[in-house]
Design a protein around this motif. Structure first.
Motif, short mmCIF file in Angstrom:
data_model
loop_
_atom_site.label_atom_id
_atom_site.label_comp_id
_atom_site.label_asym_id
_atom_site.label_seq_id
_atom_site.Cartn_x
_atom_site.Cartn_y
_atom_site.Cartn_z
N PHE A 83 0.84 -1.19 0.00
CA PHE A 83 0.00 0.00 0.00
C PHE A 83 0.88 1.24 0.00
N ASP A 84 0.60 2.13 -0.94
CA ASP A 84 1.30 3.41 -1.05
C ASP A 84 0.49 4.44 -0.27
N VAL A 85 1.02 4.90 0.84
CA VAL A 85 0.28 5.85 1.67
C VAL A 85 0.73 7.30 1.47
N ASN A 86 1.84 7.52 0.75
CA ASN A 86 2.32 8.88 0.58
C ASN A 86 2.32 9.36 -0.87
N GLY A 87 1.74 8.58 -1.78
CA GLY A 87 1.55 9.02 -3.15
C GLY A 87 2.74 8.90 -4.07
N ASP A 88 3.81 8.17 -3.67
CA ASP A 88 4.98 8.06 -4.54
C ASP A 88 4.98 6.78 -5.38
N GLN A 89 3.90 6.03 -5.33
CA GLN A 89 3.71 4.78 -6.08
C GLN A 89 4.66 3.67 -5.67
N VAL A 90 5.16 3.75 -4.43
CA VAL A 90 6.01 2.72 -3.84
C VAL A 90 5.35 2.26 -2.55
N ALA A 91 5.37 0.96 -2.30
CA ALA A 91 4.73 0.42 -1.10
C ALA A 91 5.40 0.94 0.17
N ASP A 92 4.58 1.50 1.05
CA ASP A 92 5.04 1.96 2.35
C ASP A 92 4.69 0.95 3.44
N LEU A 93 3.78 0.06 3.12
CA LEU A 93 3.28 -0.95 4.04
C LEU A 93 2.91 -2.17 3.21
N ALA A 94 3.26 -3.35 3.68
CA ALA A 94 2.93 -4.56 2.94
C ALA A 94 2.29 -5.57 3.87
N THR A 95 1.35 -6.33 3.32
CA THR A 95 0.69 -7.39 4.07
C THR A 95 0.55 -8.60 3.17
N TRP A 96 0.42 -9.77 3.77
CA TRP A 96 0.31 -11.00 3.03
C TRP A 96 -1.14 -11.38 2.81
N ILE A 97 -1.40 -11.92 1.64
CA ILE A 97 -2.67 -12.57 1.35
C ILE A 97 -2.29 -14.02 1.07
N VAL A 98 -2.31 -14.85 2.09
CA VAL A 98 -1.88 -16.25 1.98
C VAL A 98 -2.72 -17.12 2.89
N GLY A 99 -2.57 -18.42 2.74
CA GLY A 99 -3.23 -19.38 3.62
C GLY A 99 -4.72 -19.44 3.41
N PRO A 100 -5.39 -20.25 4.21
CA PRO A 100 -6.84 -20.37 4.10
C PRO A 100 -7.53 -19.02 4.30
N ASN A 101 -8.40 -18.67 3.41
CA ASN A 101 -9.14 -17.40 3.47
C ASN A 101 -8.23 -16.19 3.51
N GLY A 102 -7.03 -16.30 2.96
CA GLY A 102 -6.10 -15.17 2.93
C GLY A 102 -5.52 -14.83 4.28
N GLU A 103 -5.58 -15.75 5.23
CA GLU A 103 -5.17 -15.45 6.60
C GLU A 103 -3.86 -16.12 6.99
N ILE A 104 -3.08 -15.41 7.76
CA ILE A 104 -1.92 -15.99 8.43
C ILE A 104 -2.41 -16.45 9.80
N PRO A 105 -2.04 -17.66 10.23
CA PRO A 105 -2.54 -18.17 11.51
C PRO A 105 -2.33 -17.20 12.68
N GLN A 106 -3.32 -17.15 13.56
CA GLN A 106 -3.26 -16.27 14.74
C GLN A 106 -1.98 -16.48 15.54
N GLN A 107 -1.54 -17.72 15.67
CA GLN A 107 -0.33 -18.00 16.44
C GLN A 107 0.87 -17.26 15.85
N ALA A 108 0.96 -17.17 14.53
CA ALA A 108 2.06 -16.45 13.89
C ALA A 108 1.94 -14.95 14.13
N GLN A 109 0.72 -14.45 14.20
CA GLN A 109 0.51 -13.02 14.38
C GLN A 109 0.83 -12.55 15.80
N TYR A 110 0.48 -13.36 16.77
CA TYR A 110 0.58 -12.92 18.16
C TYR A 110 1.62 -13.69 18.98
N GLY A 111 2.32 -14.65 18.36
CA GLY A 111 3.22 -15.52 19.11
C GLY A 111 4.58 -14.94 19.41
N GLY A 112 5.00 -13.91 18.68
CA GLY A 112 6.35 -13.39 18.87
C GLY A 112 6.37 -12.07 19.61
#
Length: 133
Positions: A83-112
């Motif tokens: 996602f480009d949040v400052n208008g320079d056409q370069v990603a400033d933030l990235a997220t994954w669309i993976v796994g079942p229903n596009g989700e990363i398992p909760q354990q991976a999100q909150y385990g570290g």
């Protein structure tokens, strides 16, 4: 990228944009808090303001052409979405669309550590960001 493909890919990205904008619905989206260059490895970059696709890899465009990715629903896309949040056409933030229903398992999100490695994106915004992106 031609206009038709850009529009088609923009339609495909709408569910992800809506998810990121939905506050508490962010529970299944993650960011790599340790990644200095958020643009590295992204396959699609979406303008945060307009929702328009400003960049996509040739591979993503080929998968749309072959019918692997449905440009109307986004079905078939998995990978790193930027996602480009400052208008320079370069990603400033990235997220994954993976796994079942596009989700990363909760354990991976909150385990570290809270602000290191894979982190729930809502936690990242609330606890790890001291300055706007």
């Amino acid at each position: 990228m031609n206009t038709g493909k850009r529009v088609a890919l923009g339609i495909a990205a709408v569910p992800a944009v809506l998810t990121l904008a939905a506050g508490s619905a962010l529970a299944h989206q993650c960011v790599n808090a340790s990644k200095v260059n958020q643009a590295a490895g992204v396959q699609v970059v979406i303008d945060d303001e307009s929702g328009e696709v400003v960049w996509a890899t040739r591979g993503v465009l080929n998968r749309i052409d072959r019918g692997v990715i449905n440009p109307e629903t986004g079905e078939g896309f998995s990978g790193l979405l930027g996602f480009d949040v400052n208008g320079d056409q370069v990603a400033d933030l990235a997220t994954w669309i993976v796994g079942p229903n596009g989700e990363i398992p909760q354990q991976a999100q909150y385990g570290g550590a809270t602000c290191s490695g894979v982190v729930n994106i809502q936690v990242w915004f609330e606890q790890c960001q001291t300055d706007p992106v």
